[in-house]
Design a protein around this motif. Structure first.
Motif, PDB file in Angstrom:
ATOM      1  N   PHE A  44      -6.301  -8.846   3.498  1.00  0.00           N
ATOM      2  CA  PHE A  44      -5.675  -8.993   4.808  1.00  0.00           C
ATOM      3  C   PHE A  44      -4.424  -8.124   4.875  1.00  0.00           C
ATOM      4  CE2 PHE A  44      -4.160 -12.311   2.004  1.00  0.00           C
ATOM      5  CZ  PHE A  44      -2.786 -12.117   2.049  1.00  0.00           C
ATOM      6  N   ASP A  45      -3.976  -7.849   6.093  1.00  0.00           N
ATOM      7  CA  ASP A  45      -2.667  -7.278   6.381  1.00  0.00           C
ATOM      8  C   ASP A  45      -1.907  -8.355   7.142  1.00  0.00           C
ATOM      9  OD1 ASP A  45      -3.465  -4.877   5.234  1.00  0.00           O
ATOM     10  OD2 ASP A  45      -3.655  -3.805   7.127  1.00  0.00           O
ATOM     11  N   ALA A  86      -2.824  -2.631   9.600  1.00  0.00           N
ATOM     12  CA  ALA A  86      -1.471  -2.072   9.585  1.00  0.00           C
ATOM     13  C   ALA A  86      -1.500  -0.572   9.865  1.00  0.00           C
ATOM     14  CB  ALA A  86      -0.788  -2.350   8.247  1.00  0.00           C
ATOM     15  N   GLU A  87      -2.503   0.104   9.337  1.00  0.00           N
ATOM     16  CA  GLU A  87      -2.633   1.546   9.567  1.00  0.00           C
ATOM     17  C   GLU A  87      -2.974   1.840  11.024  1.00  0.00           C
ATOM     18  OE1 GLU A  87      -5.545   3.010   6.837  1.00  0.00           O
ATOM     19  OE2 GLU A  87      -4.471   2.207   5.110  1.00  0.00           O
ATOM     20  N   GLU A  88      -3.674   0.928  11.682  1.00  0.00           N
ATOM     21  CA  GLU A  88      -4.094   1.120  13.067  1.00  0.00           C
ATOM     22  C   GLU A  88      -3.010   0.760  14.075  1.00  0.00           C
ATOM     23  OE1 GLU A  88      -6.964   2.465  13.870  1.00  0.00           O
ATOM     24  OE2 GLU A  88      -7.654   2.521  11.793  1.00  0.00           O
ATOM     25  N   LEU A  89      -1.986   0.016  13.655  1.00  0.00           N
ATOM     26  CA  LEU A  89      -1.006  -0.515  14.600  1.00  0.00           C
ATOM     27  C   LEU A  89      -0.297   0.558  15.423  1.00  0.00           C
ATOM     28  CD1 LEU A  89       0.340  -3.018  15.805  1.00  0.00           C
ATOM     29  CD2 LEU A  89       2.066  -2.831  13.997  1.00  0.00           C
ATOM     30  N   ALA A 107       4.002  -4.261  10.845  1.00  0.00           N
ATOM     31  CA  ALA A 107       2.806  -4.599  10.066  1.00  0.00           C
ATOM     32  C   ALA A 107       3.069  -4.308   8.596  1.00  0.00           C
ATOM     33  CB  ALA A 107       1.603  -3.800  10.549  1.00  0.00           C
ATOM     34  N   VAL A 108       2.533  -5.149   7.746  1.00  0.00           N
ATOM     35  CA  VAL A 108       2.602  -4.963   6.302  1.00  0.00           C
ATOM     36  C   VAL A 108       1.170  -4.770   5.831  1.00  0.00           C
ATOM     37  CG1 VAL A 108       3.361  -5.924   4.099  1.00  0.00           C
ATOM     38  CG2 VAL A 108       4.602  -6.502   6.199  1.00  0.00           C
TER      39      VAL A 108
END
Length: 190
Positions: A44-45, A86-89, A107-108
């Motif tokens: 999960f993120d 998180a990469e998509e945020l 985001a983490v």
């Protein structure tokens, strides 16, 4: 499709009972503390918002749109979302036309750490992170996490939570909170 066989659990060793619960009951990666930390980016993120905004998101969306686990640590609410979110945020915020306006929404992701909330029903120090919506032992967390696949319908499960709705609601509430705080401050020239 053959049934999924869970990974073997590590034998219980003396140490932090909170860390053991996450590793042995949920199969989540942890890092030693104190306090124990959960490793993000694997299963999960986490989306982080100020607590006031997080509570407003929970009220606004209810249980269906943000169905994954939700934790509170200090003045931060963390929504667990699908790994990779998180990469998509940043791109998602741009697409939703929030861009830099949603600066309180963070985001983490891969390689990150978040404080491990106390397992449900376990007492702990007052300042410890706690679950607002806990994960369930023995159940896979991934199907309950908001994901972009809900938008496209690819791999969508019935009732899958929608990351787009969660991010839109979180960005809106973060912005509202910032505006309320700014309007409560006295004017600089008075």
């Amino acid at each position: 499709m053959p049934p999924t066989i869970p990974l073997p659990r590590r034998p219980a060793a003396p140490g932090d009972p909170v860390q053991q619960w996450y590793e042995n009951e949920l199969g989540w990666a942890t890092a030693a503390g104190p306090p124990a930390q959960l490793v993000t980016g694997l299963r999960f993120d986490a989306l982080e918002v100020p607590a006031d905004a997080g509570f407003a998101v929970l009220r606004r969306l209810g249980a269906t749109a943000a169905a994954g686990p939700v934790a509170l640590a200090g003045n931060t609410v963390r929504f667990l979302v699908a790994a990779g979110s998180a990469e998509e945020l940043p791109a998602l915020l741009e697409w939703l036309e929030w861009g830099v306006l949603a600066r309180d929404l963070r985001a983490v992701g891969a390689g990150g750490l978040i404080p491990a909330p106390l397992p449900p029903g376990r007492p702990g120090p007052r300042e410890a992170a706690v679950w607002l919506r806990p994960p369930g032992p023995g159940r896979e967390v991934e199907p309950t996490l908001p994901t972009l696949s809900a938008l496209t319908g690819l791999g969508r499960q019935e009732g899958a939570p929608d990351l787009v709705r969660l991010v839109e609601a979180a960005a809106t509430q973060c912005h509202r909170l910032r505006l309320l705080r700014a309007s409560a401050q006295p004017l600089a020239f008075s």
